[in-house]
Design an enzyme around this catalytic site. Structure first.
Site: not given
Ligand code: AMP
Length: 538
Positions: A181, A326
């Site tokens: 990530t 994660e």
């Molecule tokens: P990733 O690991 O790239 O999928 O990023 C994860 C991050 O995406 C989370 O910690 C959130 O900050 C953001 N995220 C994921 N789903 C949502 C959602 N439904 N609404 C707002 N932020 C989200």
């Protein structure tokens, strides 16, 4: 009860034995390719024999650089069931990040889609551990390439036996898959998924109150298979025998809409930008999306206006979910409780725009800077902490960054949230994106969502810009819908916000831009916006 290890092997076996006639549909280089789970299983066995032939050992990292297609799906099961670890490479990483993750994971083999070979050719001198490259295309002939030790996927498979005795002595805690990530600062961080974690996560994805994924579903994962396991969908679909529709290389909005209509998709999953595009296309073309029971929307906040538009114009609901690399990733799903159904429409939309309720199987708490749990009043903000069987316990070979993120046995998500009396979690911001103005927090997500409910607005992202007196103030970057370009002024947006947000939340500036820059997984790239609109450049 029996001591029974939770392994991907038994998930694969079930698809083969119970659903040999069910289809996998894959958009590949020559059009739409279809085969059954019986064919799939035999090719997974062939692939496992190929891994043996290539000298892959238990625990070795085997990487994929691929789109959502059937060969990638074969790797999803062949590699972990063989006992190795599938490392899904993000094909949108910058080349130096790609070099870093391949070397850091010490990948021994890379399986690459034919059209992505140039990405590897560019870095081939810098990756030290890779012993073989395997090119995935429809042909047995290899394309011209400067990569050495290169093989053809189809040729290798054609020469391999179509049965394989998958090991049943793997520990359920052994690694099955991993991905990286991107971090706010520094190199990407590796997250390892165990067989047990993927097994239990898949089971959770099938629960009625999670995604309710079942054999009857026809599922289109738009979310890339290199982004947190395409949210676990491929694993669950194979296990449950659900028909999978894989959209292939560079699917544009028209490709996606056609696949939904032609294959009668019931469940599709992607980030909000995808569904904003689908909505815009639907407004022009009036697609028949009557087969769809839900568009799962996650990865970034689903704006309330988008949820409302899908109900009223598209005729199929958005189901808002939250997760992280994660967390395998599904952790929260937003579905109003049964006794909330007679509440006013607007309130229900507000609930559905929250990130939702914790899924069964996980634990959460929300803590302030002193480590105290905040009240569930929908107002007090704190950081969301998670634990459970599919939550990572550390970053791969990275003790320094693991320590703060996984302290006290919890994953500290860096997401700043409130929890209401019913337990619905609402993200105010990523910790780094919160705007601190005069000592008070402004939620950029709330502001964005409100701006996106303006009928002329296609997308909006809000960032903090430095301010002499207030330290930080919000700046709104707005993309107008095509037909409204040049017809909406900064004051119109501010006027629209006046009765909807606190006065001191009103952005100091609204800038109109053509497009919001996106990250490698399709989220608003606020880092790029902050650089673009750094002090003095406005
Ligand atoms: P990733 O690991 O790239 O999928 O990023 C994860 C991050 O995406 C989370 O910690 C959130 O900050 C953001 N995220 C994921 N789903 C949502 C959602 N439904 N609404 C707002 N932020 C989200």
């Amino acid at each position: 009860m029996m001591e029974y290890p939770l392994l991907l092997r038994s998930m694969l076996d079930r698809a083969y034995k119970l659903f040999p006639k069910k289809e996998v549909v894959s958009r590949d280089y020559s059009g739409i390719y279809r085969y059954t789970y019986a064919d799939y299983y035999r090719r997974v066995c062939r692939l496992a024999n190929v891994l043996k032939e290539l000298g892959v050992q238990r625990g070795d990292r085997v990487a994929s650089l691929a789109w959502n297609n059937h060969r990638h799906l074969e790797l999803y099961f062949a590699v972990p069931c063989y006992g190795a670890v599938l490392h899904t490479l993000n094909l949108r990483l910058f080349s130096d990040q790609l070099v870093y993750v391949i070397n850091h994971a010490e990948d021994s083999v890379i399986f690459v889609d034919e059209d992505l070979i140039p990405l590897l050719e560019e870095i081939k001198g810098k990756i030290n551990t890779v012993k073989h490259f395997v090119v995935m295309s429809n042909e047995e002939e290899l394309p011209d390439t400067s990569l050495g030790r290169v093989h053809s996927y189809e040729k290798l498979l054609a020469g391999a036996a179509d049965s394989f005795d998958f090991p049943d002595d793997l520990d359920e805690y052994s690694p099955a898959a991993m991905c990286y990530t991107t971090a706010t600062t520094g190199d990407p961080k590796g997250v390892v998924y165990t067989h047990r974690g993927l097994y239990l996560h898949s089971m959770c994805v099938g629960l009625a109150d999670t995604l309710g994924l079942s054999e009857r579903d026809i599922v289109l994962p738009v979310v890339p298979m290199f982004h947190a396991n395409a949210w676990g969908i491929p694993f669950a679909c194979v296990w449950f025998g659900s028909k999978l529709v894989l959209p292939g290389a560079r699917p544009d909005i028209k490709v996606l809409c056609d696949l939904i209509v032609n294959e009668k998709v019931t469940l599709a999953a992607g980030v909000p930008t995808i569904w904003m595009g689908v909505l815009a296309a639907h407004r022009q073309q009036n697609y028949d999306f009557s087969s769809v029971r839900a568009f799962i929307c996650g990865g970034s906040a689903a704006p309330k206006s988008l949820i409302e538009a899908f109900d009223k114009e598209v005729g199929a609901p958005i189901l808002h979910a939250y997760g992280m690399t994660e967390t395998t990733p599904v952790a929260l799903v937003s579905r109003p409780k049964s006794y909330m159904e007679d509440r006013p429409e607007d309130e229900l939309y507000r609930v559905r725009a929250k990130q939702g309720l914790l899924v069964a199987g996980l634990e959460m708490k929300v803590v302030d800077d002193q480590g105290r749990e905040v009240a569930w009043d929908g107002k007090q903000m704190g950081e969301l902490w998670l634990k459970g069987p599919w939550i990572a316990k550390e970053y791969y070979k990275d003790p320094e960054r693991s320590k703060p993120a996984f302290a006290e046995g919890w994953l500290h998500t860096s997401d700043i949230v409130t929890v209401d009396e019913e337990g619905f979690v609402n993200i105010s911001d990523r910790a780094k994106d919160l705007i601190k103005s005069g000592g008070e927090w402004i939620s950029s997500l709330d502001l964005e969502n409100t701006i996106m409910s303006h009928p002329a607005v296609q997308e909006a992202a809000v960032i903090a810009i430095p301010h002499e007196k207030w330290v930080e103030r919000p700046l709104a970057c707005v993309v107008l819908r095509e037909e409204h370009k040049g017809k909406v002024a900064e004051e119109d947006i501010i006027e629209f916000l006046k009765d909807k947000v606190a006065k001191w939340w009103l952005p100091d500036r609204v800038v109109f831009i053509d497009e919001i820059p996106k990250t490698s997984v399709g989220k608003f790239n606020k880092k790029a916006l902050r650089q673009q609109f750094a002090a003095g450049t406005l």
